[in-house]
Motif scaffolding. Structure first.
Motif, PDB file in Angstrom:
ATOM      1  N   ASP A 495      45.174  91.982 105.169  1.00 52.58           N
ATOM      2  CA  ASP A 495      45.186  90.546 105.441  1.00 52.58           C
ATOM      3  C   ASP A 495      44.380  90.188 106.687  1.00 52.58           C
ATOM      4  O   ASP A 495      44.583  89.143 107.291  1.00 52.58           O
ATOM      5  CB  ASP A 495      46.643  90.072 105.608  1.00 52.58           C
ATOM      6  CG  ASP A 495      47.387  90.851 106.689  1.00 52.58           C
ATOM      7  OD1 ASP A 495      46.749  91.754 107.302  1.00 52.58           O
ATOM      8  OD2 ASP A 495      48.564  90.578 106.930  1.00 52.58           O
ATOM      9  N   GLY A 496      43.466  91.085 107.114  1.00 51.09           N
ATOM     10  CA  GLY A 496      42.614  90.783 108.262  1.00 51.09           C
ATOM     11  C   GLY A 496      43.391  90.724 109.573  1.00 51.09           C
ATOM     12  O   GLY A 496      42.926  90.110 110.537  1.00 51.09           O
ATOM     13  N   LYS A 497      44.554  91.364 109.612  1.00 50.64           N
ATOM     14  CA  LYS A 497      45.351  91.333 110.841  1.00 50.64           C
ATOM     15  C   LYS A 497      45.529  92.727 111.426  1.00 50.64           C
ATOM     16  O   LYS A 497      45.367  93.751 110.735  1.00 50.64           O
ATOM     17  CB  LYS A 497      46.710  90.711 110.554  1.00 50.64           C
ATOM     18  CG  LYS A 497      46.560  89.234 110.259  1.00 50.64           C
ATOM     19  CD  LYS A 497      47.880  88.530 110.276  1.00 50.64           C
ATOM     20  CE  LYS A 497      47.600  87.046 110.087  1.00 50.64           C
ATOM     21  NZ  LYS A 497      48.669  86.346 109.450  1.00 50.64           N
ATOM     22  N   THR A 511      51.069  90.665 116.630  1.00 52.89           N
ATOM     23  CA  THR A 511      50.072  90.725 115.548  1.00 52.89           C
ATOM     24  C   THR A 511      48.919  89.783 115.898  1.00 52.89           C
ATOM     25  O   THR A 511      49.149  88.667 116.376  1.00 52.89           O
ATOM     26  CB  THR A 511      50.719  90.296 114.209  1.00 52.89           C
ATOM     27  OG1 THR A 511      51.854  91.140 113.982  1.00 52.89           O
ATOM     28  CG2 THR A 511      49.756  90.459 113.045  1.00 52.89           C
ATOM     29  N   TRP A 512      47.715  90.273 115.694  1.00 54.44           N
ATOM     30  CA  TRP A 512      46.524  89.466 115.973  1.00 54.44           C
ATOM     31  C   TRP A 512      45.766  89.205 114.673  1.00 54.44           C
ATOM     32  O   TRP A 512      45.694  90.097 113.812  1.00 54.44           O
ATOM     33  CB  TRP A 512      45.560  90.220 116.911  1.00 54.44           C
ATOM     34  CG  TRP A 512      46.043  90.442 118.299  1.00 54.44           C
ATOM     35  CD1 TRP A 512      45.790  89.662 119.384  1.00 54.44           C
ATOM     36  CD2 TRP A 512      46.844  91.530 118.775  1.00 54.44           C
ATOM     37  NE1 TRP A 512      46.390  90.189 120.501  1.00 54.44           N
ATOM     38  CE2 TRP A 512      47.043  91.341 120.159  1.00 54.44           C
ATOM     39  CE3 TRP A 512      47.440  92.643 118.176  1.00 54.44           C
ATOM     40  CZ2 TRP A 512      47.786  92.220 120.949  1.00 54.44           C
ATOM     41  CZ3 TRP A 512      48.182  93.516 118.949  1.00 54.44           C
ATOM     42  CH2 TRP A 512      48.350  93.292 120.322  1.00 54.44           C
ATOM     43  N   ASP A 513      45.188  88.036 114.572  1.00 54.75           N
ATOM     44  CA  ASP A 513      44.219  87.800 113.520  1.00 54.75           C
ATOM     45  C   ASP A 513      42.920  88.392 114.065  1.00 54.75           C
ATOM     46  O   ASP A 513      42.418  87.933 115.117  1.00 54.75           O
ATOM     47  CB  ASP A 513      44.071  86.296 113.274  1.00 54.75           C
ATOM     48  CG  ASP A 513      43.150  86.026 112.099  1.00 54.75           C
ATOM     49  OD1 ASP A 513      43.548  85.300 111.198  1.00 54.75           O
ATOM     50  OD2 ASP A 513      42.004  86.573 112.092  1.00 54.75           O
ATOM     51  N   LYS A 515      39.806  88.332 113.386  1.00 57.30           N
ATOM     52  CA  LYS A 515      38.615  87.504 113.565  1.00 57.30           C
ATOM     53  C   LYS A 515      38.782  86.487 114.696  1.00 57.30           C
ATOM     54  O   LYS A 515      37.888  86.317 115.528  1.00 57.30           O
ATOM     55  CB  LYS A 515      38.336  86.757 112.252  1.00 57.30           C
ATOM     56  CG  LYS A 515      36.940  86.977 111.772  1.00 57.30           C
ATOM     57  CD  LYS A 515      36.697  86.148 110.549  1.00 57.30           C
ATOM     58  CE  LYS A 515      35.344  86.533 109.984  1.00 57.30           C
ATOM     59  NZ  LYS A 515      35.319  86.454 108.546  1.00 57.30           N
ATOM     60  N   THR A 516      39.967  85.868 114.724  1.00 56.02           N
ATOM     61  CA  THR A 516      40.102  84.698 115.619  1.00 56.02           C
ATOM     62  C   THR A 516      40.831  84.980 116.931  1.00 56.02           C
ATOM     63  O   THR A 516      40.662  84.238 117.898  1.00 56.02           O
ATOM     64  CB  THR A 516      40.851  83.563 114.881  1.00 56.02           C
ATOM     65  OG1 THR A 516      42.111  84.097 114.441  1.00 56.02           O
ATOM     66  CG2 THR A 516      40.065  83.064 113.690  1.00 56.02           C
ATOM     67  N   ASP A 517      41.652  86.000 116.997  1.00 57.27           N
ATOM     68  CA  ASP A 517      42.479  86.197 118.196  1.00 57.27           C
ATOM     69  C   ASP A 517      41.880  87.157 119.219  1.00 57.27           C
ATOM     70  O   ASP A 517      42.466  87.356 120.286  1.00 57.27           O
ATOM     71  CB  ASP A 517      43.873  86.721 117.810  1.00 57.27           C
ATOM     72  CG  ASP A 517      44.669  85.700 117.022  1.00 57.27           C
ATOM     73  OD1 ASP A 517      45.658  86.108 116.375  1.00 57.27           O
ATOM     74  OD2 ASP A 517      44.282  84.509 117.056  1.00 57.27           O
ATOM     75  N   SER A 582      41.890  96.675 109.334  1.00 55.57           N
ATOM     76  CA  SER A 582      43.115  95.880 109.473  1.00 55.57           C
ATOM     77  C   SER A 582      44.307  96.814 109.235  1.00 55.57           C
ATOM     78  O   SER A 582      44.406  97.449 108.183  1.00 55.57           O
ATOM     79  CB  SER A 582      43.057  94.779 108.412  1.00 55.57           C
ATOM     80  OG  SER A 582      44.301  94.162 108.272  1.00 55.57           O
TER      81      SER A 582
END
Ligand SMILES: Nc1ncnc2c1ncn2[C@@H]1O[C@H](COP(=O)(O)OP(=O)(O)OP(=O)(O)O)[C@@H](O)[C@H]1O
Ligand SMILES: C[C@@](O)(CCO)CC(=O)[O-]
Length: 910
Positions: A495-497, A511-513, A515-517, A582
């Motif tokens: 899930d890209g995390k 937990t980080w995303d 791409k964005t975090d 991920s």
């Protein structure tokens, strides 16, 4: 003969105390060897050397002796002496080592089954083959280095004998005699465990003490030591077996002659002193060849796969070693070019010998069988004598040069040294390339694929015995792995995390995303094959600290904060282009966190390994699929935990070590690298940091395994980073005090290293020396300002009567742990009393031996058994899925963590 056999092995008793204040100890082995006395057989003239009764018959009836085949006074003296030095009830001597085996195998009947090794002396193999054909005895040859291979062959009512050599000849493989004897006694109690102890002699190994029933030696070798006689020795403790052996020898008529008995008795007097010298020189020769890059078989070398077991069974590695050159013709040239090393079969004499087993001692085994049993045709065996070791090495070096096996290479400083020639290297390189192709072992250069595996990794903590803090400034530290470890587990997500869970640190989880975090704009990736610069990228550290950490309330704990930054730093620097795996990462430790036992380095090593695997920058050989279905309790592969040592290639270990050091820099500021080196490489090391005007590097140290330590956690928290920085300030402000302390610590480390590797040093001197050095090193650490009142209290408690033990702080100090040396003669009751006392004072003591395995990776065999712990899968049908490895990992209590992890399957170690 009967008279000597029934006597106690302790006929040379410890003298009674001559005064109540002066104790006498039992005589040491070398004293026993040199002192030939048989109180029940005094010489009528008081001759100081046992006379040779060169007679076939004795006059009269009812005398103790009648016929030399049945008994002879010279032989009785010898057998009494052999029983004494072997701590055995019975000893017999016959005409050769093979005659010993002949006598022993006459205990067999047709139909009996014998289990024997697959790397045996050629003569033993020949006799067993004869018995197979002519005696109807069934012989099974197995790899005795793995006790579990013997189990299926133990056939109650059929298995009559298990025949072992350890170390084997000529490949120096180690059989766990104690484990095998215990398995045999449990499953087939009637079977006899027989050990050929010729390579070791009773000085170095006494297999009866490990459960063997019968031990035989070729007395032609170390016992006599001069290659001027042939003799065989049989010893045992059981009266029933002794009776049968005596009967066979008398019936067959192969007892040792009076003259040879005299010679053997004479040789035995110098056994210990010869063996000490030969063994020390053998270690030098083995290390020399190892340094040149040859594959050397010698249980004294750190990378010998059986070293740990051998050290449990024996008091030294012996004086026989073997090595391969990669080319049979080259081996023949080497053997032919030596002058000092005599080309000869046999071993154990004061003169050094060189041979090619396949052409000489093992030529009676046909080539196909040799190949099947893994005996290389190019193997050279060296039997080291008492000559000056520098002459031996020089002669060998000249022979290697003459044969073209080594060549001179220039050094950076203008000098030169010898290296293995490339003549044999292309083969090795081609083999490595082949291995990489076949197994995916090594470092990756190709693009990554989606990673769906769970990776389970672990690394040990460490104890620094000498040199902490000073090591930061180029002083050598002596450190070793402890038996407590950090474990890291990854599970894939889709899930890209990215998630990090640290149950030991107030159950921190985030937990980080991906791409964005994460602050991708701040990272300069280190590409595969490149190395990280020596200093941290502070811009990235700051960006992670300010933009990627969870809200302050969730991260007020400085420990989880540091652990998270280290994790994200490595994750981001290792990522390049779109390769952003991920996954979930969870770390748990059986080590106390922040107590000076290297919890940060073991955590760093786990993080580095997991990330390198997930970024597919390193890979490991995978096992073939199991032949049957795995279940949660049965991984369906042979469980060979701790046997996977040396299974992880050096290049993987080096890469992990480099990255673990980077994580340590995040956690420690200015680490020396000793902690992560021990976490990755395990064992015991003398570690010197490079860049202080001398050569940096690390060297394995032997001799630690047998030492027992007490680690006491004071439970006083401290911060390594602050303590290291504090020493830096003191060094800057007060160099006249701190510099001499650092120099004094270097002297201690050098002395400790010498003492630990000096095979001739008595155990007593070693322990006394280490005790003094522990006190001294601690005093210097007090000068460096890193002790703490609680550490001084632990020191005082352990030093007080009745304990009298030496303790020092270990690691960064300022609280944390203390290490105490437990001498061999420290009683169990005193230890219990000490432990209770320490616990009562609120400390946590832990008795340990040190020097175990380094980095481990669970071989990924059971992907199907443990479904990936991905969040989505867990959510979809949690009840129906077998429990994920991750869930089981989280559930284990700290005490159960290690045994549970070990039980997951095959661990591969550095
Ligand atoms: N099990 C763990 N889980 C997460 N982080 C850990 C774990 N163990 C250690 N760490 C990290 O390592 C830090 C502890 O490092 P510190 O150097 O203070 O102690 P140490 O390594 O045990 O002692 P020393 O370096 O003196 O040998 C913790 O603050 C944490 O960031
Ligand atoms: C205090 C120190 O010497 C040991 C910490 O375990 C620091 C280091 O070597 O990195």
């Amino acid at each position: 003969m009967a008279a000597s056999h029934s006597s106690s092995p302790f006929d040379l008793p410890t003298p009674l105390p001559d005064s109540p204040s002066r104790r006498r100890h039992a005589y040491h082995f070398s004293t026993q060897c040199a002192t030939v006395e048989n109180p029940s057989q005094k010489d009528q003239y008081g001759s100081s050397s046992v006379p040779i009764y060169q007679t076939a018959t004795f006059k009269g009836v009812d005398g103790q002796y009648d016929y030399t085949r049945s008994g002879n006074p010279t032989r009785s003296h010898l057998e009494h002496h052999l029983a004494k030095i072997s701590s055995a009830q019975h000893a017999f001597t016959v005409s050769s080592g093979m005659a010993s085996l002949d006598v022993i195998t006459r205990l067999l009947k047709p139909g009996d089954e014998v289990i024997a090794g697959d790397d045996l002396y050629g003569g033993t193999n020949r006799l067993l083959s004869y018995l197979k054909v002519h005696g109807g005895v069934i012989i099974h040859h197995v790899d005795t280095t793995n006790p579990s291979t013997i189990l299926p062959l133990l056939n109650p009512g059929k298995t009559a004998m298990v025949l072992l050599e350890s170390p084997t000849n000529p490949l120096l493989k180690i059989a766990d005699i104690a484990q095998i004897a215990s398995d045999v006694k449990q499953r087939t109690p009637e079977a006899l465990v027989v050990v050929d102890n010729t390579m070791m002699s009773p000085y170095l190994q006494r297999p009866l003490e490990h459960g063997a029933d019968l031990v035989y030696d070729s007395g032609t070798k170390y016992l006599s030591g001069h290659h001027d006689l042939m003799a065989g020795v049989i010893i045992c403790n059981r009266n029933d077996i002794a009776k049968q052996i005596a009967f066979i020898i008398n019936s067959v008529g192969n007892a040792l002659t009076p003259f040879d008995s005299f010679l053997l008795l004479r040789g035995i007097k110098t056994l210990a002193i010869r063996m000490d010298r030969q063994q020390t020189s053998a270690m030098s020769v083995a290390s020399y060849l190892h340094r040149l890059g040859f594959l050397v078989h010698y249980p004294g070398l750190a990378d010998h796969p059986g070293r740990e077991i051998h050290e449990k069974l024996a008091n030294g590695p012996g004086a026989v070693l073997s090595f391969v050159t990669g080319d049979k013709a080259m081996s023949e040239r080497i053997v032919g070019s030596t002058r000092l090393w005599g080309i000869s079969v046999s071993f154990g004499a004061v003169n050094s010998l060189i041979s090619m087993p396949c052409l000489m001692s093992h030529a009676s085994i046909d080539a196909a069988t040799r190949a099947a049993r893994g005996l290389p045709e190019d193997l050279i065996r060296l039997c080291v004598g008492i000559e000056d070791p520098s002459d031996l090495i020089e002669d060998l070096e000249l022979a290697l040069l003459e044969a073209g096996a080594i060549t001179a290479a220039p050094l950076a400083d203008g000098g030169e040294h010898y290296i293995r020639t490339t003549a044999s290297l292309p083969r090795a390189i081609a083999k490595l390339a082949e291995d990489v192709k076949n197994t995916g072992l090594g470092l990756r250069t190709t693009p990554r694929k989606q990673e769906n595996r769970e990776w389970f990794v672990s690394a040990p903590g460490k104890v620094i015995l000498f040199g902490e803090h000073a090591v930061v400034y180029g002083v050598t530290a002596i450190a070793a792995a402890v038996d407590l470890r950090c474990y890291g587990l990854t599970s894939p997500r889709h899930d890209g995390k990215l998630s990090l869970k640290l149950p030991d640190l107030h159950n921190f989880e985030h937990t980080w995303d991906i791409k964005t975090d994460l602050p991708w704009d701040a990272v300069t990736p280190v590409l595969p094959g490149d190395v990280h610069p020596p200093t941290l990228d502070q811009k990235l550290v700051d960006a992670i600290t300010h933009r990627a950490l969870p809200p302050a309330a969730r991260l007020e704990n400085a420990q989880s904060r540091a652990a998270t930054i280290a994790f994200l730093y490595l994750y981001m620097v290792l990522t390049h282009e779109d390769e952003r795996p991920s996954f979930n990462f969870i770390a748990r430790s059986s080590l106390p966190v922040g107590a000076g036992l290297g919890s940060s380095a073991s955590y760093s090593s786990c993080v580095a390994t997991a990330l390198l695997l997930l970024h597919q920058r390193v890979s490991i050989p995978s096992l073939p699929p199991p032949s049957r279905g795995a279940t949660p309790t049965d991984p369906a592969h042979v469980h060979v935990s701790h046997k996977g040592r040396r299974a992880l290639p050096t290049e993987v270990a080096d890469e992990v070590n480099r990255w673990a050091f980077i994580a340590e820099k995040v956690l420690h500021g200015n680490p020396s690298g000793v902690d992560n080196a021990v976490a990755v490489f395990g064992g015991a090391l003398a570690f010197t940091r490079a860049g202080f005007g001398k050569k940096g590097g690390m060297e394995p140290i032997h001799g630690f395994k047998s030492l027992k330590f007490l680690l006491t956690d004071s439970k006083v928290p401290r911060d390594t980073k602050a303590l290291v920085a504090g020493v830096a300030v003191r060094k800057e402000n007060d160099p006249d005090v701190i510099e001499p302390a650092l120099e004094a610590i270097q002297v201690i480390s050098d002395e400790a290293r010498r003492a630990l590797s000096d095979l001739e040093l008595s155990r007593e001197s070693l322990l006394t020396g280490l005790t003094t050095m522990i006190h001294e090193n601690h005093a210097h650490l007090v000068t460096l300002g890193v002790s703490h009142p609680v550490l001084e209290a632990i020191r005082a408690k352990t030093a007080a009567e009745p304990f009298g033990l030496a303790t020092k702080l270990t690691g960064a100090g300022g609280g944390g742990c203390a290490v105490t040396l437990i001498p061999d003669d420290f009683s169990d009751s005193a230890l219990r009393e000490l432990l209770v006392g320490l616990e009562k004072d609120g400390y946590e003591p832990h008795v340990t031996t040190i020097g175990g395995s380094g980095l481990g990776i669970l071989s990924p065999y059971d992907e199907n058994n443990y479904p990936s712990g991905s969040d989505s899968e867990d959510a979809s049908a949690p009840e129906k899925q077998p429990e994920s490895l991750r869930k089981a990992f989280e559930r284990q209590g700290v005490e159960e963590l290690a045994p549970w992890a070990e039980g997951r399957g095959r661990w591969l170690y550095v």
